[in-house]
Scaffold this active site. Structure first.
Site, PDB file in Angstrom:
ATOM      1  N   HIS A 160     -36.146  60.127  90.301  1.00 15.88           N
ATOM      2  CA  HIS A 160     -35.809  61.119  91.315  1.00 15.88           C
ATOM      3  C   HIS A 160     -36.584  60.740  92.569  1.00 15.88           C
ATOM      4  O   HIS A 160     -37.820  60.719  92.563  1.00 15.88           O
ATOM      5  CB  HIS A 160     -36.175  62.526  90.850  1.00 15.88           C
ATOM      6  CG  HIS A 160     -35.272  63.046  89.774  1.00 15.88           C
ATOM      7  ND1 HIS A 160     -35.683  63.946  88.819  1.00 15.88           N
ATOM      8  CD2 HIS A 160     -33.964  62.794  89.511  1.00 15.88           C
ATOM      9  CE1 HIS A 160     -34.674  64.219  88.013  1.00 15.88           C
ATOM     10  NE2 HIS A 160     -33.624  63.538  88.416  1.00 15.88           N
ATOM     11  N   GLU A 163     -39.661  62.704  93.794  1.00 19.45           N
ATOM     12  CA  GLU A 163     -40.754  62.946  92.846  1.00 19.45           C
ATOM     13  C   GLU A 163     -41.613  61.688  92.831  1.00 19.45           C
ATOM     14  O   GLU A 163     -41.295  60.704  92.167  1.00 19.45           O
ATOM     15  CB  GLU A 163     -40.191  63.299  91.471  1.00 19.45           C
ATOM     16  CG  GLU A 163     -39.379  64.594  91.520  1.00 19.45           C
ATOM     17  CD  GLU A 163     -38.704  64.932  90.199  1.00 19.45           C
ATOM     18  OE1 GLU A 163     -39.132  64.406  89.157  1.00 19.45           O
ATOM     19  OE2 GLU A 163     -37.753  65.748  90.216  1.00 19.45           O
ATOM     20  N   HIS A 261     -42.126  61.864  86.317  1.00 21.33           N
ATOM     21  CA  HIS A 261     -41.516  62.826  87.242  1.00 21.33           C
ATOM     22  C   HIS A 261     -42.612  63.733  87.808  1.00 21.33           C
ATOM     23  O   HIS A 261     -43.760  63.707  87.359  1.00 21.33           O
ATOM     24  CB  HIS A 261     -40.482  63.687  86.522  1.00 21.33           C
ATOM     25  CG  HIS A 261     -39.288  62.918  86.041  1.00 21.33           C
ATOM     26  ND1 HIS A 261     -38.025  63.097  86.559  1.00 21.33           N
ATOM     27  CD2 HIS A 261     -39.159  61.968  85.075  1.00 21.33           C
ATOM     28  CE1 HIS A 261     -37.171  62.289  85.944  1.00 21.33           C
ATOM     29  NE2 HIS A 261     -37.838  61.602  85.031  1.00 21.33           N
ATOM     30  N   GLU A 340     -44.104  64.988  83.388  1.00 22.92           N
ATOM     31  CA  GLU A 340     -44.146  65.749  84.645  1.00 22.92           C
ATOM     32  C   GLU A 340     -45.605  65.794  85.065  1.00 22.92           C
ATOM     33  O   GLU A 340     -46.434  66.431  84.415  1.00 22.92           O
ATOM     34  CB  GLU A 340     -43.599  67.156  84.421  1.00 22.92           C
ATOM     35  CG  GLU A 340     -42.170  67.202  83.883  1.00 22.92           C
ATOM     36  CD  GLU A 340     -41.136  66.860  84.938  1.00 22.92           C
ATOM     37  OE1 GLU A 340     -41.514  66.754  86.130  1.00 22.92           O
ATOM     38  OE2 GLU A 340     -39.957  66.692  84.582  1.00 22.92           O
TER      39      GLU A 340
END
Length: 666
Positions: A160, A163, A261, A340
């Site tokens: 992404h 990110e 991410h 994450e």
């Protein structure tokens, strides 16, 4: 210089218009409503509570959601705002993007590392993005470019584009590893014993455009084959970045990986679907929990990120389809989790050193986990060559395969005792029970021998006579056929007939089994996958004995072995391919090949000298043989083999005498 800036701004505007999505906050009353959004194809973002979720939506989607009585409001896209600020404040500066590396700076950094440490690094572009940027991968190993007997590991970041933390952490990690080689024991051991691959950005265009999507406006973490919605493991129709990563993965034998991410602080593990808010366990669920905790426990505050122990099952958080972590596990045998790494997607660049300090040990601890479990080499007993085998673990329905070049395998497992089996077509399977220690690995090598039973077994591989051997029977709406294009071994296989909706194609055979044993066969299926969770398939291949269905398969199932016990006596074996009332998917067909029957009564087999294949040796066979000897008729290859009674390669009067004596024997 001005001309280049104008081109860059034009590209930026084009990419942003392609996405045409706004960041919104959607509120709901219960988790089933969240899944309704997933089924609508709404691009959910990382922030999710029991009553709200962030998402990216088009104007049309915004209106649809509003009409369904969800609460929905547009919210600032903080990552995009910070990106715009960086671009504005640094456009005339020598320090573009401040401490973030733009594409040119990242390329320069990677080339500098490769030039400075040629003995332990190898820089490779695995393809190009939509806008032509190289997709850089750095290999770090004591013998880069050589496929050694050691596990392969990969980190992929920035799929992404907005990110960004993982992008920078990748560069920190590369630098830490190469600078520590030879002086830091941890770095040295990792490089000496692991093939490490680090991809700082899978979506360089998205980063340069300050957006989540690639330059075609596609979310790359929704673009992979999916076990629930897109079961075809092909690159057809996928984005250039996705295709490049898939093809690169196919050229390696990755054991463990993670994709990085931001937008939350949690280690997320498979499965990612199919239902939001519902835990979806993979066969290796215990292992994935262990791997996620390996990362989270090494982080100073991941446990306080809003998730129990700092980890979450993907589907329980919110379902996605086409994610990379499920694809790696389902199709590539590579255990992959999603990291994450920060609640803020694009944090201020002055926070990067602190984030590296927080994530350095977790990233290293997770990388070191590639050395846990059971490992070994599978070879052929007679030749010593590596083998194309299957490694299975009793009680865990997920097999892996060795590296085809060296025969080395790496089965990640949590500490405990396991029964491991190595099997290969035409070879005797071997099983061993081993104990996996709390850290590190247990070595278990296999040497497989040719299965002598197959030399005398009753085998149907459809090679010589198609379906004319053994008395096959057809039923349903279309007969099974011989396929020369899709086979497990040899040049022929049996393929289900071409049928339409609400039709069937069945193949069966009745045989007299001489003693207790088993029937085994290889099957392949390509059809609709609906029912994968419940077993209530719509289209499927089934196998039954004496009218009792023993198993069925649907979806995209590559060649795989099935075995079922069979008792003494007469039994009917049946393979049935069936379609429901709608939906065409895949090839809409099933195949079987290399069927090994249990020991059969001699009465079910035709005599070797049965020239006319009526399973009786009599005067009719003698007449055929005499005509062949007199050259009145020309035998087929099958007829010649049966007529050459003394197997001297010539049909003559000696064969006639031997055949008559065989008939006259009491």
């Amino acid at each position: 210089m001005k001309k280049n800036i104008i081109i860059l701004l034009a590209l930026f505007s084009l990419g942003f218009s392609l996405s045409e999505k706004h960041m919104v906050e959607i509120s709901f009353n219960n988790i089933t409503q969240l899944h309704q959004l997933v089924e609508m194809g709404i691009d959910l973002d990382h922030h999710r509570t029991l009553t709200e979720v962030h998402a990216f939506v088009t104007d049309e989607e915004f209106n649809q959601i509003q009409q369904l009585n969800f609460g929905i409001i547009e919210i600032p896209n903080q990552a995009k705002l910070y990106y715009d600020e960086l671009k504005s404040s640094t456009q005339d500066s020598r320090n573009s993007m401040e401490d973030y590396h733009d594409y040119n700076e990242l390329t320069t950094f990677m080339q500098y590392i490769a030039d400075s440490y040629p003995e332990i690094t190898r820089l490779e572009s695995i393809g190009q993005s939509v806008q032509g940027r190289e997709l850089w991968v750095m290999e770090i190993s004591d013998n880069p470019g050589v496929n050694e007997v050691e596990p392969e590991f990969k980190y992929v970041a920035n799929m992404h584009g907005d990110e960004t933390v993982g992008r920078e952490l990748s560069l920190y990690l590369i630098e830490w590893l190469v600078e520590g080689y030879g002086s830091n024991s941890q770095a040295t051991n990792l490089i000496d014993n692991t093939a490490i691959f680090i991809m700082p950005t899978m979506n360089p265009d998205g980063f340069e455009l300050g957006q989540r999507y690639n330059a075609n406006g596609v979310d790359l973490n929704r673009d992979f084959p999916d076990q629930f919605t897109d079961v075809s493991n092909t690159i057809s129709g996928r984005e250039p970045e996705t295709r490049a990563l898939m093809e690169w993965t196919w050229n390696h034998h990755f054991v463990l990986s993670a994709n990085m991410h931001t937008g939350a602080l949690v280690a997320n593990f498979p499965f990612d679907g199919p239902n939001s808010g519902v835990y979806s366990a993979s066969p290796d669920d215990d292992l994935f929990v262990h791997l996620a905790l390996t990362y989270a426990d090494a982080h100073p505050n991941m446990a306080s990120g809003g998730f129990s122990n700092g980890i979450t099952n993907g589907s329980q958080w919110y379902a996605i389809f086409g994610g990379m972590q499920d694809w790696n596990y389902i199709w590539e045998g590579d255990c992959d989790i999603t990291l994450e790494q920060n609640n803020t997607k694009w944090p201020n660049s002055n926070q990067l050193p602190g984030l590296w300090n927080d994530h350095r040990e977790p990233m290293l601890a997770y990388l070191e986990a590639v050395h846990d479990g059971v490992r070994g080499i599978v070879t052929n007993t007679e030749t010593g060559e590596p083998m194309d085998a299957i490694i299975s673990v009793q009680g865990i329905n997920h097999d892996i395969t060795p590296d085809p070049e060296n025969g080395d395998y790496y089965r990640l497992l949590t500490p405990g005792t396991y029964t491991i089996t190595a099997s290969a077509f035409g070879y005797l399977a071997q099983s061993e029970t081993v104990t996996v220690p709390p850290t590190g690995f247990t070595e278990l090598n296999f040497q497989l021998s040719i299965d002598p039973w197959l030399e005398n077994a009753d085998i149907e591989d459809f090679e010589a006579d198609g379906f004319s051997n053994l008395g096959w029977e057809f039923s349903g709406n279309a007969d099974w056929t011989i396929d020369v294009n899709t086979t497990f071994e040899g040049v022929n296989s049996g393929k289900s007939g071409s049928i339409d909706h609400s039709e069937t194609s069945a193949l069966s055979i009745t045989l007299d089994v001489l003693e207790d044993g088993q029937i085994s066969f290889y099957k392949k299926v390509s059809c609709e996958n609906v029912g994968s969770q419940t077993g209530n398939y719509y289209d499927y291949l089934s196998f039954s004995i004496d009218g009792i269905e023993l198993e069925k398969w649907a979806g995209e199932v590559d060649w795989s072995l099935e075995s079922f016990p069979v008792s003494t006596g007469i039994h009917t074996f049946k393979w049935l391919y069936i379609k429901d009332t709608g939906v065409v998917s895949g090839d809409d067909a099933a195949w079987i090949d290399f069927i090994v029957f249990p020991p059969l009564s001699p009465s079910t087999e035709c005599p070797a000298s049965d020239i006319n294949e009526d399973c009786i040796i009599n005067v009719l066979d003698v007449i055929l043989l005499v005509n062949f000897v007199l050259e009145n008729d020309i035998p087929t290859a099958t007829e010649f083999a049966a007529a050459d009674v003394n197997q001297d390669g010539v049909l003559n009067v000696i064969d006639v005498v031997l055949l008559v004596n065989e008939i006259l024997q009491p």
